[in-house]
Design an enzyme around this catalytic site. Structure first.
Site, PDB file in Angstrom:
ATOM      1  CB  CYS A   1      34.972  60.489  37.421  1.00 60.56           C
ATOM      2  SG  CYS A   1      33.409  59.783  38.006  1.00 60.56           S
TER       3      CYS A   1
ATOM      4  CG  ASN B   1      18.905  49.062  46.712  1.00 59.79           C
ATOM      5  OD1 ASN B   1      18.132  48.876  47.662  1.00 59.79           O
ATOM      6  ND2 ASN B   1      19.769  48.130  46.301  1.00 59.79           N
ATOM      7  CD  GLU B   2      22.421  46.408  48.857  1.00 57.22           C
ATOM      8  OE1 GLU B   2      22.855  45.945  47.798  1.00 57.22           O
ATOM      9  OE2 GLU B   2      22.073  45.704  49.809  1.00 57.22           O
TER      10      GLU B   2
ATOM     11  CG  HIS C   1      17.683  36.616  48.001  1.00 60.83           C
ATOM     12  ND1 HIS C   1      16.786  36.723  49.020  1.00 60.83           N
ATOM     13  CD2 HIS C   1      18.755  37.353  48.381  1.00 60.83           C
ATOM     14  CE1 HIS C   1      17.291  37.501  49.974  1.00 60.83           C
ATOM     15  NE2 HIS C   1      18.483  37.893  49.610  1.00 60.83           N
TER      16      HIS C   1
ATOM     17  NE  ARG D   1      22.206  44.991  42.425  1.00 61.22           N
ATOM     18  CZ  ARG D   1      21.784  44.617  43.623  1.00 61.22           C
ATOM     19  NH1 ARG D   1      20.620  45.047  44.085  1.00 61.22           N
ATOM     20  NH2 ARG D   1      22.498  43.803  44.366  1.00 61.22           N
TER      21      ARG D   1
ATOM     22  CD  GLU E   1      18.030  44.931  50.666  1.00 63.92           C
ATOM     23  OE1 GLU E   1      18.810  43.967  50.502  1.00 63.92           O
ATOM     24  OE2 GLU E   1      17.809  45.789  49.797  1.00 63.92           O
TER      25      GLU E   1
ATOM     26  CD1 TRP F   1      23.456  38.095  47.950  1.00 65.01           C
ATOM     27  CD2 TRP F   1      25.499  37.867  48.776  1.00 65.01           C
ATOM     28  NE1 TRP F   1      23.412  38.492  49.258  1.00 65.01           N
ATOM     29  CE2 TRP F   1      24.653  38.370  49.782  1.00 65.01           C
ATOM     30  CE3 TRP F   1      26.845  37.655  49.084  1.00 65.01           C
ATOM     31  CZ2 TRP F   1      25.104  38.642  51.075  1.00 65.01           C
ATOM     32  CZ3 TRP F   1      27.306  37.914  50.363  1.00 65.01           C
ATOM     33  CH2 TRP F   1      26.429  38.407  51.344  1.00 65.01           C
TER      34      TRP F   1
ATOM     35  CB  CYS G   1      29.114  58.169  36.170  1.00 64.24           C
ATOM     36  SG  CYS G   1      30.299  59.321  36.897  1.00 64.24           S
TER      37      CYS G   1
ATOM     38  CD  GLU H   1      18.347  40.260  44.179  1.00 69.76           C
ATOM     39  OE1 GLU H   1      17.153  40.402  44.532  1.00 69.76           O
ATOM     40  OE2 GLU H   1      19.256  41.036  44.502  1.00 69.76           O
ATOM     41  CD  GLN H   2      15.314  32.976  37.957  1.00 75.00           C
ATOM     42  OE1 GLN H   2      14.962  31.803  37.953  1.00 75.00           O
ATOM     43  NE2 GLN H   2      15.669  33.622  36.852  1.00 75.00           N
TER      44      GLN H   2
END
Ligand SMILES: [Zn+2]
Ligand SMILES: [Zn+2]
Ligand SMILES: [Zn+2]
Lengths: 663, 663, 663
Positions: free
Chosen positions: C156, C141-142, C363, C103, C312, C320, C107, C360-361
């Site tokens: 950039c 997200n994040e 988690h 993910r 969250e 992680w 840019c 993310e299994q």
């Protein structure tokens, strides 16, 4: 004996310069180095030169009776040049370009950069030809710093092929001498040989060694290009380069052959942190390790067998090691005296003032950025006042130091713990613990003048060198040969039986070798006593040599480990282990005694003595004071018989006359 | 039972060959392996073949009654081929080419390299078809060494897409089975799927697992290509490949399906340094870890359920591990007997003579480079003399070993300390500490012949395997299932409740799992005693299983940790922790007892016994002697009841008959 | 005060949804976050939108009286988009593309991606404009997770040049303000400036700092693009973003300026493992470090000076960090109360159900993958029931927190041990050990409301800030300034004498600084007692300040280390070392006392108290119970005076009223 400083007038407003140079003169400084890294200021755009600022700075310095060492500014090609000719950039092994934004981004083999170098060096040299204040030149700056000796660009690939073509009769000879039958590594022609890029497994050691030689030679050739330009324009100038400490990838002896003076950059509290395998003591963090610095002094003095300069002397705290402890009070003065004791003739502090911009803001100068004196200023002034003229050092012992052996053992260390510098350092320390002056010279050097020769890991050996060593011993020399000698021929191929062409002289061969991790007990006897060794063991087959020590641990228990043999007027000893300190003291002590070299019983850690021109220096890098017992008719030229922590004393006489004890 | 050697005549002058082969014959060697890495010598330029040297070498060997194992030389495509067809090179994940200069630089999926392989293998096979001295072939050499199973080139990308297309009905099925809704990872068609390149965060575990399977399959396919050529030309030859120890990226069972004989390369003092998570002891540095070697013996014996060969047996000190200690006296003989005890039929030492060129100069041979005997020579000769013919090993226990589970747990270990090999090794060691022979076989293998089956981390599980295990237990089998079993389905997706399709058989499910660093106390009970465990804990919900152990630390305190259940004629136990040694001994010991397998109380470290064809081998890898109590009518075929350090004894009888005690 | 959850209906079969949302409602949850990462589901092919599933999910949630927080799905551009417009991908410093497969691969400066963002956000916003159940939006997200704030692509590079052009009058001004004379780093025009790529040595610190600023600003600009679209379409929505804990590369204050609500993602047992320099204790592995979490709460509350959300909240074990211990019983409830005590208004658990596919299994969720309640479910339900409405926190003390100082000290830490977060954390911990609420705010924030201000490393300083701090003190404020303040100007150039423009206020300057490794003794006095410090020492020259502490070790022995001075109505203290815990307690305690801030004597490790709206929270993150002594008329709203390990108690009153002791 001279003190000087490195100065960057271009970093400061013009109105500050008079004050700066006045303060230099009043501190007793005699030389000022300038101009390295100044290309962007000298030539802000192609062909638009602006030398006036430098003219003025030189004039101001000369007016105060000081002399200038100018530098060619080639270590930092400016951005406009990189943008115009990007082919000058170096390439990493995996093809990544080393881009603009720091320094040393150019390739030594770049034809474009050699053109540009010729242009800027010629222009600058012509500008200052016959300038009465310019005494000499430093060529470029710290060749190879930041891993830049070895480049993998196309220019280097082509130059490597040519270099190989010059050294081998034909590709068949190369295949034969390297041994390319192994793993089907034969080459059909020189064009097929690339720089050693990314491969699944390790490279052929002969190919790697030749690339390392080639890379070092490329720097030599680039340096010669600059030297020839400068000599052509004004041959009164001395030419020097500032080498680095314990620097691994460049053969300093080869570069030195094109210079008049060898200088190097000494940063004691940094080197103990990043160039040793063990953690530094608190005293070493405050003043450095005198043997680590001393070996570099002796390499660079040995390079031309002539007094060296410290071109950059640490002036206080510095920016690049992991930590930046403040040096001990007096350390900056101690380093100057220590350099002189080892045969230095000038100590130039780096830098005059702490810089307020760019990468080195955390590097002290003799003056603070605001202009007030920093901690090193009084030390430097004191040293300038105390120093006096001296004859060169006359060393009774040679330590053979070889960059090819360093490269070859790095290619196949056969242990994560085997390090050429540390292994040589063990023998060097044993010599210095006895207060003996040492010339660190390449194996090719004539050895006639030395009472004893120590050769720690003479890894690559040919018949010619073996014959010279034999002749040295036969004529009465004392030769100590360390482990891993004669393992390989000059093309990095294993010999039939180690130590190869030295076997007859040594009177023994190596039956087995092994490398051992720390958890394995490693004990050996010598002369009836038992000692520790580390990392490396060779089980010897003694032919006509006398067995002096045997293993006392492991499957090699009772196998010979240390032998010696009388040959003609002299004697040769072979030490098949990497000795720990006590064993090194014993083995080296015996060699010195047999050679009749005056020495001191092993000195305490951090305390060293050194003799030069009828004086003995007592340099105390430890945090405990010492007392010196000298003959009653001796004169204390600096200090007295009580040498405090981080202090120095100089007394007339020779090493055999004094006794140092911890108080 | 045979001893042999690996020989590179091409590295030595022709005039040495007779002496070499005479010495081989007089040492009792029976097989000589040759030719891997010889492409550059066989075909120095395209189409210019030179086989005469090899013809001669084979003739010399055959003349002395020895047989030759030839190798296809494909592990080292020569430089001219790389220059002509650079597309054969492998690519790293980030696109960096793996260049010429070592070995294994070719891609298994390269169409160009498959053409070249066909050409050279055909040519070579035709040359030696019907040669009476050539017994068989080794295909290539150590597939995948140096991280070369997984390649990221365009050929691999295309092959991966095809491979996926063959395994999934359509792209929708792939999206469904992988679960690509997560993080919007849906693919519109197979063409959209690349090899897993550099990404900001970790990869989708289903995609990674399929790439790992594909990469292993690519080697299988490449090996089959060679096997078919050779079989077509002369089907009397046996075909083998030399696998490596604890090798992680290639499914050896799959490759073995195209071979007649499985062989592997055993380097005990290297493996203890670089393939274990803890530091080796001094004895292990001198002779290796018998369980580490033993598991590989048992995997490669298990691959075809047939006696294996050690194709490369360590002959002395070696070049590639961090350190190179000399093996203990006798270790080279001990390893040969240990291999035979585990069901090996031939032990080939690598290599005949130490090589004087290239990357492996620091690797011993049976003879030194100069030609005189090295330390391993006497050991190899002794082994050759002592060995006698034996029936295959008959193991009462199976350990389920699965490369897919290794890959999948490596993709999501969920702890820096979870390692599939080490976790399986815990159970394997417990079995070997009781002197029990073990077949290490893939989960697909029929289990009927085994009294007990140990399945350490049966991570990926489908209904079919669960049904087979259930049937095994119902029919009277003793099954021990370790932690992390049944966590995922075969596409690496989490099941509804672990152990998935095994839940009914086990009679429990996993309520929680956790991974724990060393500083956390990890205690558990079993059968009334308290034990340590490490790294992994599963809190169980017992359904109809009996709770045999509970946690004694942490928030899971008193939760069930170990259960068992009777099912039909058999029993299944589930161990929800990674047991430390004592717990593993207890759990495994109980399973063996219930299965009626004869065993020894836990043996001392480094001392192992093994039964084959009515004989018991006592192999002592420790540095202490042991005494063996055997029945009075037993015969000592090798040695006697006192087995010294690093020595071996062989006595008639079976494991239940002897008792070993440390002296 | 609200509890909610993050839900991914797209991961589950449609027939499960009713049961899921019913269970949410019955647990007392009020908000459900959905849709981040859903682009692939919303638009499986370009222009083929499928919103129906999301419509339904929203409807189901709304029907049960809960509200929805929708997310823009831009963190995961789908594969078809990447294939169509590969120029949206980020590039690493060495040119490696950050490819599809995880993910955040886009840019922020990609013109193409901004177009695509506009398209998808507009479409989605229009779809849900006026939807009565959608309360607000989380943008993306994040931002910057997995090292993605800084990109080195051509977009950039161009954007950086423009950004520089906007901030400097001309290239001469840039050269002057950066100081590019150093190492010939002058630029001829803005076009010549690249992102900082691979170079032989380190980069110019001014160039690096500007690149870091630019990169952060790029995210700010990208976020604003999304915010404007959403506000245009429906300005009733609140807009938020979920920031991360101790996140280093993005200025959260700047991003927050375009938001209505700040939220962040809190994972206590992960952060103690991967965001601290020392090993966590067993209790911390089970419940986290309340000060580490607390500082993030206070930063994100401080960003808009408004109650924050935990978007969250860790629900159990997570995937992680290195290890995944199970949290202590009750920890999930404790974290919710701790967030509320620090001024949070909502705690959203991540996630509803453990996911069975993708990265993310491992988690946890509030429910297991099979649907049954997981460990966090009861905790979350309990918190939902216990929480009550509260006014915002009113903090008496400000901690100045600055991302620019974080970046600049990271560029030149001058010690491997100097870490901005850890150094600030020392002061923050000392404040929290006294139970004092702290606003962590940027230096630009008005300080009028604070009785005391702590400024740990105000590294970059300009006159304006110095003047504001002076005014604050003169008006009666208590200011504590930590080491490394005023070292640099805002362009990362060294000032004439540290602390630069603060020197007059502080009444002292820094004579020397040093950084020290652990083996060096580091002792200092304060107020007559001797203490430890670590890593950093500044020897002060006191002008009119009072010397409060002096060094008691090293060459700086007896030099001033800590000073203070009365100025107008207030007082300023300067602490020239990085204090160890006890010294920080002493220095901070004195400041609080002088400021008249009610506080508790230093609390035990893991036990914290906090006041909000007339209530005191006692949150016990330790594994020992505590007793709370409160006034007899106080009411225990949650729990009672015995607060067990990992439990919470809430009593009416204020911090000055209670006393906490370990039982
Ligand atoms: Zn180059
Ligand atoms: Zn490939
Ligand atoms: Zn970019």
């Amino acid at each position: 004996m001279t003190i000087g400083v490195c100065y960057f007038p271009e970093h400061w407003p013009r109105e500050r310069w008079e004050r700066d140079v006045d303060q230099m003169a009043s501190a007793g400084l005699e030389y000022v180095r300038m101009g390295e890294f100044s290309w962007g200021r000298i030539e802000p755009e192609r062909g638009q030169f602006g030398f006036e600022w430098l003219d003025e700075a030189i004039e101001l310095i000369g007016d105060r009776g000081m002399e200038v060492v100018l530098c060619t500014p080639t270590a930092t090609p400016p951005k406009w040049l990189v943008d115009e000719r990007p082919e000058i950039l170096q390439e990493d092994l995996d093809g990544t370009m080393r881009e603009f934004g720091s320094r040393r981004h150019y390739c030594f083999n770049s034809a474009a950069y050699r053109e540009e170098t010729d242009r800027i060096v010629t222009r600058m040299a012509e500008r200052y030809a016959d300038n009465p204040h310019v005494a000499g030149w430093q060529l470029d700056n710290e060749y190879g710093c930041h891993g830049t000796v070895r480049c993998y660009c196309d220019d280097c690939a082509n130059a490597f092929r040519e270099w190989l073509g010059d050294r081998y009769d034909d590709i068949g000879a190369l295949n034969e001498k390297w041994g390319t039958t192994f793993w089907s590594q034969q080459y059909g022609d020189f064009e097929a040989i690339d720089p050693p890029g990314p491969t699944p497994d390790e490279h052929h050691p002969s190919r790697l060694l030749e690339y390392y030689r080639f890379a070092s030679d490329s720097v030599v050739e680039y340096n010669r290009l600059q030297a020839e330009i400068l000599r052509d324009i004004d041959d009164d100038w001395f030419l020097t380069h500032n080498f680095m400490g314990h620097f691994p990838t460049l053969d300093a002896y080869d570069v030195a052959d094109d210079l008049d003076l060898v200088s190097w950059d000494s940063y004691p509290t940094g080197f103990v942190q990043d160039r040793r395998s063990d953690d530094p003591t608190v005293a070493e963090l405050r003043a450095g390790d005198p043997d680590q610095i001393g070996l570099d002094h002796d390499i660079y003095r040995g390079a031309l067998d002539r007094p060296f300069w410290v071109m950059e002397q640490q002036p206080g705290d510095i920016n690049w090691p992991p930590h930046a402890p403040q040096p001990a009070d007096g350390a900056m003065r101690l380093w100057a005296h220590h350099a002189v004791a080892h045969g230095g003739d000038a100590v130039m502090y780096f830098r005059w003032r702490r810089c307020q911009e760019g990468q080195e803001q955390y590097h002290a100068g003799l003056r603070k950025q605001g202009g007030s004196p920093d901690r090193g200023y009084a030390d430097a002034s004191a040293a300038a006042e105390e120093l006096f003229d001296l004859d060169p050092v006359d060393a009774p012992v040679a330590l053979l130091h070889s960059y090819e052996n360093l490269w070859a053992t790095n290619i196949q260390p056969h242990s994560p713990d085997f390090d050429y510098w540390n292994h040589s350092g063990t023998y060097y320390r044993a010599l210095r613990r006895r207060g003996v002056q040492v010339d660190a010279v390449p194996p090719e050097r004539s050895l006639d003048q030395y009472a004893a020769v120590v050769a720690p890991a003479l890894y690559l050996l040919d018949d010619a060198l073996a014959a010279r060593l034999e002749e040295y011993v036969e004529s009465g020399g004392q030769l100590l040969v360390g482990a891993r000698s004669g393992e390989k021929d000059p093309h990095n191929k294993l010999v039939d039986a180690q130590p190869g062409p030295l076997a007859d002289l040594v009177g023994a061969t190596v039956d087995q070798h092994e490398s051992l991790p720390e958890q394995v007990p490693t004990r050996v006897t010598f002369d009836g006593e038992e000692y520790d060794f580390r990392t490396w063991a060779e089980w010897l087959d003694a032919d006509d040599a006398t067995i002096r020590g045997r293993y006392a641990s492991g499957p090699g228990d009772q196998q010979p480990a240390i032998v010696d043999a009388e040959r003609g007027e002299g004697r040769v000893a072979y030490c098949g282990v990497w000795p720990e300190r006590e064993l090194a003291d014993a083995v080296v002590g015996e060699v010195l005694d047999r050679a009749g070299v005056a020495s001191h019983p092993p000195l305490p850690d951090g305390v060293r003595i050194a003799e030069r021109d009828g004086h003995v220096w007592v340099t105390n890098f430890s945090d405990s004071p010492v007392s010196v017992d000298a003959p009653t008719d001796a004169t204390w030229v600096i200090g007295d018989a009580n040498v405090e922590a981080f202090d120095v004393g100089v007394v007339t006489g020779s090493v055999g006359d004094v006794t140092v004890t911890q108080r």
